[in-house]
Scaffold this active site. Sequence first.
Site, PDB file in Angstrom:
ATOM      1  N   ASP A  62     -23.465  53.717  -4.394  1.00 47.91           N
ATOM      2  CA  ASP A  62     -24.047  54.819  -5.257  1.00 47.91           C
ATOM      3  C   ASP A  62     -22.951  56.017  -5.355  1.00 47.91           C
ATOM      4  O   ASP A  62     -22.562  56.520  -4.300  1.00 47.91           O
ATOM      5  CB  ASP A  62     -25.291  55.198  -4.661  1.00 47.91           C
ATOM      6  CG  ASP A  62     -26.066  56.514  -5.297  1.00 47.91           C
ATOM      7  OD1 ASP A  62     -25.324  57.177  -6.234  1.00 47.91           O
ATOM      8  OD2 ASP A  62     -27.067  56.850  -4.640  1.00 47.91           O
ATOM      9  N   TYR A  78     -29.539  59.749   8.053  1.00 48.22           N
ATOM     10  CA  TYR A  78     -29.781  59.332   6.533  1.00 48.22           C
ATOM     11  C   TYR A  78     -28.916  59.659   5.687  1.00 48.22           C
ATOM     12  O   TYR A  78     -28.290  60.710   5.659  1.00 48.22           O
ATOM     13  CB  TYR A  78     -30.894  60.143   5.973  1.00 48.22           C
ATOM     14  CG  TYR A  78     -31.313  59.635   4.436  1.00 48.22           C
ATOM     15  CD1 TYR A  78     -32.005  58.312   4.522  1.00 48.22           C
ATOM     16  CD2 TYR A  78     -30.884  60.340   3.592  1.00 48.22           C
ATOM     17  CE1 TYR A  78     -32.298  58.025   2.851  1.00 48.22           C
ATOM     18  CE2 TYR A  78     -31.145  60.006   2.212  1.00 48.22           C
ATOM     19  CZ  TYR A  78     -31.797  58.743   1.990  1.00 48.22           C
ATOM     20  OH  TYR A  78     -31.997  58.482   0.649  1.00 48.22           O
ATOM     21  N   LYS A 112     -30.023  54.729   0.743  1.00 52.27           N
ATOM     22  CA  LYS A 112     -30.610  53.493   1.352  1.00 52.27           C
ATOM     23  C   LYS A 112     -29.304  52.509   1.017  1.00 52.27           C
ATOM     24  O   LYS A 112     -28.376  52.611   0.546  1.00 52.27           O
ATOM     25  CB  LYS A 112     -31.588  53.452   0.403  1.00 52.27           C
ATOM     26  CG  LYS A 112     -32.910  52.351   1.093  1.00 52.27           C
ATOM     27  CD  LYS A 112     -32.779  52.661   2.594  1.00 52.27           C
ATOM     28  CE  LYS A 112     -33.904  52.065   3.380  1.00 52.27           C
ATOM     29  NZ  LYS A 112     -33.901  52.189   4.928  1.00 52.27           N
TER      30      LYS A 112
HETATM   31  C1  F6R Z   1     -31.964  57.512  -2.932  1.00 47.77           C
HETATM   32  C2  F6R Z   1     -33.550  57.580  -2.928  1.00 47.77           C
HETATM   33  C3  F6R Z   1     -34.463  58.537  -2.914  1.00 47.77           C
HETATM   34  C4  F6R Z   1     -34.149  60.035  -2.169  1.00 47.77           C
HETATM   35  C5  F6R Z   1     -35.086  61.095  -2.752  1.00 47.77           C
HETATM   36  C6  F6R Z   1     -34.614  62.552  -1.778  1.00 47.77           C
HETATM   37  O1  F6R Z   1     -31.524  56.583  -3.144  1.00 47.77           O
HETATM   38  O2  F6R Z   1     -34.049  56.638  -2.416  1.00 47.77           O
HETATM   39  O3  F6R Z   1     -35.802  58.448  -2.774  1.00 47.77           O
HETATM   40  O4  F6R Z   1     -34.123  59.595  -0.991  1.00 47.77           O
HETATM   41  O5  F6R Z   1     -34.840  61.346  -4.052  1.00 47.77           O
HETATM   42  O6  F6R Z   1     -33.513  62.603  -2.091  1.00 47.77           O
HETATM   43  P1  F6R Z   1     -32.571  64.075  -1.775  1.00 47.77           P
HETATM   44  O7  F6R Z   1     -32.545  63.826  -0.004  1.00 47.77           O
HETATM   45  O8  F6R Z   1     -31.079  63.609  -2.194  1.00 47.77           O
HETATM   46  O9  F6R Z   1     -33.116  65.176  -2.403  1.00 47.77           O
HETATM   47 MG    MG Z   2     -29.238  53.399  -4.561  1.00 48.56          MG
HETATM   48 MG    MG Z   3     -29.192  56.804  -4.308  1.00 55.73          MG
END
Ligand code: F6R
Ligand code: MG
Ligand code: MG
Length: 366
Positions: A11, A230, A233
């Site tokens: 990603d 984190y 994923k």
């Molecule tokens: C990323 C994912 C999303 C993020 C969520 C919060 O692959 O699975 O669910 O964890 O959108 O993202 P942040 O922490 O970047 O604001």
């Molecule tokens: Mg992804």
């Molecule tokens: Mg992502």
Amino acid sequence: MKITLSIIKADIGSLGGHIKPSARLLKSVEDYLAKENKGLFVDSFVCHTGDDIAFLFSHKNGVGNDKIHKFAWDVFVAGTAVAKEQGLYGAGQDLLKDSFSGNVKGMGPAVAEMEFEERPNEPFVFFAADKTDPGAYNLPLYLMFADPMYNSGLMLSPNMAKGFKFVIMDVAHTEGDKVIELNSPEELYDIAALLRDNERYVVESVWSRETGDIAAVACTSRLHNIAGKYTGKDDPVMLVRAQGPFPATGEVLAPFNIGHYVAGFMRGSHNGPLMPVKMNSSVSYFDGPPVVSALGFCVHNGKLTEPADAFDHPYWDYIRTKVSRKATELREQGFSGPAMLPYSELEYGGIVKKMEKLEPKFKVRK
Ligand code: F6R
Ligand code: MG
Ligand code: MG
């Protein structure tokens, strides 16, 4: 002829949050592959699943080859520059290290590679999943290679009568690769006992016991084990050879009609059903649900055919409806019980701080 298939996926930035890469980003990596190949690989293919861009290379350099890995790393770095220029969200998210150190494994990108003697007809299926982790393939691999309820060839075909060998990794062991080899059908219950725990034990590869050939290889790296926090994923990839001594393509696909619950939905911290989707699908509801795409190829002298989009068929529309229902049903209970992952698997540190703050406020009654 010996050929290597390598899937390398990351990603490196996406539109509107974590939905999908931009058209310009995809075009830039495709152009880079075409322009900079210089004979390193025979053929390549690019697609995306959710917010992840995956490359498939066919080449003659073997698995874990530093030139192929460096090339993939360079494409991701070049793509990250485009993602930054466009202001895409999470630009360069999965590139966890600043400089390349010989192999992209352990640096963020997901990898699945296999080398084999090409058959005159060499069909295989390329899988890429988003919003989930490598254990998502445990159940499908078990069912497609070890269960005659899904793989009728285990009963009907003389080419699979001896069964398959599973190589399973303990992904909690981060000091090196800790693996076990178990044979199906004799050790089926032991295989099941390990594959029950998707966050701890992950199928690395499967081998035909009739021919000794590699049948399947899946990505085993877990980003939170690499980075200790984190970072996104793991979003795993997988290659499965089909037909002849291997399951028929339809048997490879069959277990994905379950839409089994896997980890990785919203913030990598919830369970959700794995939805089989068409090539280049995005994610949506609650940053998901977890999705998997399956592309059927043939490779001949290293040349790849165009992909057959295996989940682009009316049958899978029915499954997608079922999976949407399963997602909705589990989401109705929000954070409670099995809807959210256990504390040890939560991908965000915020809750750790919260628990530290609350702990001293507890009183033990006399
Ligand atoms: C990323 C994912 C999303 C993020 C969520 C919060 O692959 O699975 O669910 O964890 O959108 O993202 P942040 O922490 O970047 O604001
Ligand atoms: Mg992804
Ligand atoms: Mg992502």
